[in-house]
Write an enzyme that holds these catalytic residues in place. Structure first.
Site, PDB file in Angstrom:
ATOM      1  CB  SER A   1      -0.835   0.125   1.252  1.00 22.97           C
ATOM      2  OG  SER A   1      -0.160   0.249   2.390  1.00 22.97           O
TER       3      SER A   1
ATOM      4  CG  ASP B   1      -4.183  -1.893  -1.707  1.00 23.15           C
ATOM      5  OD1 ASP B   1      -5.190  -1.873  -2.447  1.00 23.15           O
ATOM      6  OD2 ASP B   1      -4.374  -2.183  -0.401  1.00 23.15           O
TER       7      ASP B   1
ATOM      8  CG  HIS C   1      -9.976   0.361   4.741  1.00 19.57           C
ATOM      9  ND1 HIS C   1     -10.591   1.387   4.057  1.00 19.57           N
ATOM     10  CD2 HIS C   1      -9.483  -0.507   3.706  1.00 19.57           C
ATOM     11  CE1 HIS C   1     -10.658   1.005   2.468  1.00 19.57           C
ATOM     12  NE2 HIS C   1      -9.838   0.231   2.473  1.00 19.57           N
TER      13      HIS C   1
ATOM     14  CG  HIS D   1     -10.698  -2.291  -0.460  1.00 17.04           C
ATOM     15  ND1 HIS D   1      -9.771  -1.405  -0.700  1.00 17.04           N
ATOM     16  CD2 HIS D   1     -10.702  -3.233  -1.723  1.00 17.04           C
ATOM     17  CE1 HIS D   1      -9.272  -1.358  -1.909  1.00 17.04           C
ATOM     18  NE2 HIS D   1      -9.775  -2.502  -2.376  1.00 17.04           N
ATOM     19  N   GLY D   2     -11.244  -3.799   3.368  1.00 22.10           N
ATOM     20  CA  GLY D   2     -11.568  -4.167   4.691  1.00 22.10           C
ATOM     21  C   GLY D   2     -12.207  -5.411   5.340  1.00 22.10           C
TER      22      GLY D   2
END
Length: 320
Positions: A50, A84, A183, A211-212
């Protein structure tokens, strides 16, 4: 084996109504744990770096990226490398030369028209370099310490009609969607909107990304994949597993100073969680193989899952 192509892994999973797991990496121990866990599960995997992880590494992308590439090339399962949550155009333009096959360009914080324009430009650049590109529409809260959105707040859910127009006009290859996920959750209490997942899957002809996922219970993850999610991102769950294992080791061994002792324990805990999650969200065969595996506790460990081979002796020495 050579680096796998993200698009091929995600596309194959989508065609099989399955999902590929994508794990965010921060340290070499994360990389080794993800690869070992995937090998133990016998499944392909994505290593994700990320923008926040790059910032942690003094803003330098190449050291972690090159370590990930080297690990992927020695892995016994297909491994792809993904950049990411990129907001920086400068970082985006480093992706191809650093070995990444795909990127998630994150302009979801912007109003729709600005998100679309920025994402379209990023997609055109990425495709000119042979990169597969993912974007986000709707706001998946909880990133960078921000609180999650209320479930009924504007932007807290991805609208299928808007998503169809966004994908068509931007040219992205996959879309991360807001369906009740958040997240950086440390408790697995998220409840996903499964009707919305099905609506989005029916409205779009590109794979959907969750996501998350660390805050999503196993049953919700499995149902999300069945409903149409083809890529599942995991980050916090590995950090929970690693941190809890290291805390336990240092509490039991206050005299320890050799970092290999406690990092080895943390690496093994992450590898077990990687294997467990892949069996929950991976191919139908992998999910069937996970029957009887317990839900992880605070440490992220699982019942009945042996530590993957190939992690070396650091963990064994630390626990003896």
């Amino acid at each position: 084996m050579p680096l796998a192509a993200t698009g091929e892994l995600v596309g194959s999973a989508a065609a099989a109504r399955s999902a590929v797991a994508a794990f965010n990496i921060i340290t070499l121990e994360h990389i080794e744990a993800v690869v070992a866990g995937a090998e133990a599960a016998g499944a392909p995997v994505l290593l994700q770096v990320s923008e926040n992880a790059v910032a942690y590494r003094y803003g330098r992308l190449l050291p972690l990226a090159r370590a990930a590439v080297a690990a992927a090339e020695q892995a016994a399962v297909p491994v792809a490398l993904h950049l990411d949550h990129v907001q920086s155009d400068d970082l985006l333009r480093q992706a191809a030369d650093a070995g990444f096959g795909s990127v998630m360009y994150d302009a979801a914080r912007l109003p729709y028209a600005e998100n679309l324009a920025a994402t379209r430009a990023a997609a055109e650049w990425a495709h000119s370099r042979g990169l597969w590109i993912e974007a986000e529409l709707g706001e998946v809260g909880g990133k960078d310490g921000r609180p999650p959105l209320d479930a009924h707040a504007p932007g807290a859910r991805t609208d299928p009609t808007e998503a169809h127009a966004f994908v068509t006009d931007s040219g992205v290859d996959a879309l991360a969607v807001a369906i009740g996920n958040t997240h950086a959750m440390t408790e697995r209490t998220a409840a996903l909107d499964h009707d919305l997942i099905k609506s989005l899957a029916g409205a779009l002809d590109v794979p959907l990304v969750l996501h998350g996922s660390s805050g999503v219970p196993d049953g919700e993850l499995t149902a999300a994949v069945t409903g149409g999610i083809a890529k599942v991102n995991v980050g916090t769950a590995l950090n929970i597993a690693m941190t809890a294992a290291i805390r336990d080791f240092l509490a039991a061994h206050p005299e320890a100073v050799d970092s290999r002792k406690y990092l080895g324990v943390g690496r093994e805990a992450m590898a077990r969680e990687v294997e467990r999650l892949i069996r929950v969200i991976g191919t139908p065969v992998a999910r069937a193989a996970s029957d009887g595996i317990g839900t992880p506790g605070a440490a992220g460990a699982s019942d009945g899952v042996a530590a993957p081979a190939g992690l070396g002796t650091a963990g064994a020495a630390a626990t003896s």
